[in-house]
Design a protein around this motif. Structure first.
Motif: not given
Ligand code: DC
Length: 213
Positions: A13, A31-32, A35-36, A83, A101, A120-123, A149, A172, A176, A179
């Motif tokens: 992604k 968006t990751g 958080y990073r 990273r 969050r 881009e990101g998981r939520d 990866r 992870r 994820d 959570r």
């Molecule tokens: O996509 P990434 O690997 O850079 O994301 C790093 C961490 O951040 C991953 O463990 C999940 C979290 N993350 C999240 O909880 N919500 C997001 N929108 C993006 C990433």
């Protein structure tokens, strides 16, 4: 216009979102990376990663910027520093706090305000931009995701073994999915695409075609 792209680690992604933003000429938000950057700041401050209040306060005061595709924390370019395996190891403890969050989702919405953007990101399709104009969920099988990866890290000359990468990805994934706040979840109205057997360019042009329709 907002294009939101969700999916697990190694689904492609990040690479796809970046190229899609370039192809369509619009802003890109990873968006990751937010958080990073927060995790890096918390580690720098020696914060207890289990302390939600402390982390929330750090998030509220986070001086995070994106300039020409690079990420800045306190005016310092931290694009590579965020990273590393240390951040990968620590981040799950940071992103699991609902209060943290909440602050970060606001930060992400503020960064995007008034812009056409690929986010881009998981939520992003479920929580950050549930009303995005286009929503995609990219997926791939676990061994493909670990391989991607691993080669990404090798490319950056980071010293990691394939097993370390695979174990970290599994850990992870589990964090994820389980959570309570903002878990990785496939939005019903997001277009699902398994990228396991697809080249990056194929995925990008597939998404671009759907947007152009
Ligand atoms: O996509 P990434 O690997 O850079 O994301 C790093 C961490 O951040 C991953 O463990 C999940 C979290 N993350 C999240 O909880 N919500 C997001 N929108 C993006 C990433």
């Amino acid at each position: 216009m907002i294009v939101a792209i969700d999916g697990p680690a190694g689904s492609g992604k990040t690479t796809v979102a970046k190229l899609l933003a370039e192809k369509t000429g619009i802003f890109y938000l990873d968006t990751g990376a937010t958080y990073r950057a927060l995790t890096l700041k918390a580690l720098e401050e020696g914060a207890d990663l289990d302390n939600e209040e402390v982390l929330r306060e750090i998030a509220e005061n986070l001086n995070f910027q994106i300039k020409e595709g690079r990420f800045y924390l306190d005016d310092k370019d931290v694009s590579d520093q965020i990273r590393t395996p240390l951040i990968d190891k620590s981040i799950s403890a940071v992103v699991c706090h609902p209060g943290v969050r909440e602050v970060m989702v606001n930060l992400q919405r503020n960064i995007v305000r008034g812009k056409d953007c690929v986010v881009e990101g998981r939520d992003t399709t479920t929580i950050v931009f549930p009303d995005a104009d286009y929503k995609f969920f990219l997926d791939a099988n676990p061994s493909t995701r670990s391989r991607r990866r691993f080669s990404e890290m090798k490319g950056k000359k980071l010293k990691v073994s394939f097993d370390e990468v695979k174990n970290d990805l599994e850990r992870r994934d589990h964090a994820d999915l389980s959570r309570v706040s903002g878990p990785l979840r496939r939005s019903e109205d997001a277009f699902y695409l398994d990228t396991s057997d697809l080249a990056v360019e194929e995925v990008v042009s597939f998404l671009a075609k759907r947007i152009n329709r």
